[in-house]
Motif scaffolding. Structure first.
Motif, PDB file in Angstrom:
ATOM      1  N   ALA A 223       0.909  -1.440   0.090  1.00 40.77           N
ATOM      2  CA  ALA A 223      -0.036  -0.112  -0.315  1.00 40.77           C
ATOM      3  C   ALA A 223       0.631   1.253  -0.017  1.00 40.77           C
ATOM      4  O   ALA A 223       0.819   2.046  -0.926  1.00 40.77           O
ATOM      5  N   VAL A 224       2.015   1.797   1.084  1.00 37.42           N
ATOM      6  CA  VAL A 224       2.711   2.417   0.604  1.00 37.42           C
ATOM      7  C   VAL A 224       3.409   2.630  -0.582  1.00 37.42           C
ATOM      8  O   VAL A 224       3.188   3.765  -1.234  1.00 37.42           O
ATOM      9  N   ALA A 225       4.081   1.367  -0.854  1.00 35.33           N
ATOM     10  CA  ALA A 225       5.067   1.296  -2.584  1.00 35.33           C
ATOM     11  C   ALA A 225       3.865   1.879  -3.562  1.00 35.33           C
ATOM     12  O   ALA A 225       4.466   3.088  -4.243  1.00 35.33           O
ATOM     13  N   PHE A 226       3.008   1.594  -2.663  1.00 35.15           N
ATOM     14  CA  PHE A 226       1.883   2.093  -4.510  1.00 35.15           C
ATOM     15  C   PHE A 226       1.278   3.525  -4.695  1.00 35.15           C
ATOM     16  O   PHE A 226       1.194   4.221  -5.418  1.00 35.15           O
ATOM     17  N   LEU A 227       1.431   4.035  -3.457  1.00 41.00           N
ATOM     18  CA  LEU A 227       0.619   5.632  -2.773  1.00 41.00           C
ATOM     19  C   LEU A 227       2.448   6.378  -3.574  1.00 41.00           C
ATOM     20  O   LEU A 227       1.700   6.861  -4.267  1.00 41.00           O
ATOM     21  N   GLU A 228       3.176   6.179  -3.290  1.00 45.35           N
ATOM     22  CA  GLU A 228       4.581   6.733  -3.478  1.00 45.35           C
ATOM     23  C   GLU A 228       4.391   6.184  -5.440  1.00 45.35           C
ATOM     24  O   GLU A 228       4.600   6.981  -5.414  1.00 45.35           O
ATOM     25  N   PHE A 229       4.295   5.849  -5.675  1.00 44.00           N
ATOM     26  CA  PHE A 229       4.445   5.401  -7.265  1.00 44.00           C
ATOM     27  C   PHE A 229       3.238   6.661  -7.640  1.00 44.00           C
ATOM     28  O   PHE A 229       3.705   6.581  -9.108  1.00 44.00           O
ATOM     29  N   ILE A 230       2.234   6.213  -7.544  1.00 47.67           N
ATOM     30  CA  ILE A 230       1.474   7.427  -7.936  1.00 47.67           C
ATOM     31  C   ILE A 230       1.574   8.524  -7.887  1.00 47.67           C
ATOM     32  O   ILE A 230       1.423   9.442  -8.646  1.00 47.67           O
ATOM     33  N   GLN A 231       2.033   9.226  -6.032  1.00 45.87           N
ATOM     34  CA  GLN A 231       2.672  10.686  -6.106  1.00 45.87           C
ATOM     35  C   GLN A 231       3.788  10.754  -7.504  1.00 45.87           C
ATOM     36  O   GLN A 231       3.279  12.042  -7.045  1.00 45.87           O
ATOM     37  N   ASN A 232       4.600  10.179  -7.356  1.00 46.88           N
ATOM     38  CA  ASN A 232       6.230  10.259  -8.205  1.00 46.88           C
ATOM     39  C   ASN A 232       5.330  10.541  -9.882  1.00 46.88           C
ATOM     40  O   ASN A 232       6.578  11.027 -10.177  1.00 46.88           O
ATOM     41  N   ILE A 233       4.765   9.646 -10.134  1.00 44.75           N
ATOM     42  CA  ILE A 233       4.069   9.741 -11.592  1.00 44.75           C
ATOM     43  C   ILE A 233       3.527  10.919 -12.081  1.00 44.75           C
ATOM     44  O   ILE A 233       2.634  11.192 -12.843  1.00 44.75           O
ATOM     45  N   ASN A 234       2.319  11.444 -10.902  1.00 47.96           N
ATOM     46  CA  ASN A 234       1.622  12.951 -11.091  1.00 47.96           C
ATOM     47  C   ASN A 234       2.458  13.976 -11.287  1.00 47.96           C
ATOM     48  O   ASN A 234       3.237  14.929 -10.027  1.00 47.96           O
ATOM     49  N   VAL A 235       2.903  14.791 -11.852  1.00 45.27           N
ATOM     50  CA  VAL A 235       3.412  15.820 -12.159  1.00 45.27           C
ATOM     51  C   VAL A 235       2.968  17.021 -11.597  1.00 45.27           C
ATOM     52  O   VAL A 235       3.625  18.107 -11.370  1.00 45.27           O
TER      53      VAL A 235
END
Length: 281
Positions: A223-235
């Motif tokens: 869950a933490v990794a998924f949220l970080e991934f979404i944040q990292n691709i949200n320009v």
């Protein structure tokens, strides 16, 4: 293609709205640093450096580099309204029937779309970068470039930050070009761009809070990794923090570099497909 670019650049640069953009950009470049100077002057009782030291103790750093990248951000000041103004100018090519004349003149729709994208990006990034340079020059009169001594590692971070901002404006230009090529009115283009920008900005804030809660509760690492991934691709999320990062990790560099490129290519391919299918009346 060269003729298309020349005509499109000439059309944009001669547009009265472009002059309005330049005036707003110059105003932001001068006014924003002076607002910080005035605020620091008042808080410090006439001593700007004293206020800066106090702010640094509170974990808030303000220097010329911060103001430079802040002025480049798509979430602040000129970065918020510039895509809208450029979109209005570019849409006039459709509303006035100029594109039909280009097609009749033998130009392919793909070339017309590509020309609009190149002109949109060049004008958009050219204006925002020029504004940032003026902001930097004004800021350097009152603030140091950065709060710590400048070392070779800082140059690498600076260049990476400029690259990431450039890629973000490539994506924004692709989005504006896509909307202009596929929508029927400038009003719809404006509303949709604002809606997209606000939605992703709000999503970033919500996910940031969710990520903190998940980490505190000790939930699954997935869950933490998924949220970080979404944040990292949200320009629209990480775009506001570029320049404030003192050193990029390899994962950040990978995300910040690849995400806007992938989204830009996707928008351009979809835009060309839609534009080729569009009935131009």
């Amino acid at each position: 293609m060269k003729n298309l670019l020349r005509v499109d650049f000439k059309r944009v640069l001669k547009d009265k709205l472009f002059m309005v953009i330049c005036i707003i950009a110059l105003s932001c470049a001068v006014v924003m640093p002076m607002l910080y100077v005035s605020l620091f002057f008042l808080l410090g009782g006439g001593d700007i450096s004293e206020t800066r030291e106090l702010m640094s103790l509170l974990g808030v750093t303000l220097d010329a580099k911060y103001l430079f990248f802040d002025s480049l951000s798509i979430g602040n000041n000129l970065g918020l309204i510039l895509p809208i103004f450029v979109g209005i100018i570019m849409f006039k090519d459709l509303s006035k029937g100029t594109i039909r004349n280009k097609i009749i003149g033998g130009y392919k729709r793909t070339s017309i779309f590509a020309s609009n994208f190149i002109v949109s990006f060049t004008v958009m990034f050219g204006v925002i970068f020029a504004q940032a340079i003026v902001t930097l020059l004004v800021s350097l009169i009152f603030f140091p470039f950065q709060s710590t001594p400048f070392v070779i590692g800082d140059l690498w971070t600076l260049l990476l930050s400029l690259l990431f901002d450039t890629l973000i404006y490539l994506l924004v230009s692709a989005l504006v070009t896509f909307l202009c090529a596929t929508k029927k009115s400038a009003g719809i283009v404006i509303v949709l761009y604002i809606a997209i920008a606000l939605s992703f900005s709000i999503l970033g804030s919500i996910l940031q809070i969710a990520q903190l809660l998940v980490e505190v509760e000790g939930s699954s690492k997935f869950a933490v990794a998924f949220l970080e991934f979404i944040q990292n691709i949200n320009v629209f999320n990480y775009g506001t923090s570029i320049g404030g990062i003192t050193k990029y990790t390899w994962s950040q560099a990978l995300y910040f570099g690849l995400a806007p490129i992938i989204f830009t290519v996707g928008l351009l391919l979809l835009g060309v497909y839609k534009f080729n299918k569009r009935d131009l009346k």
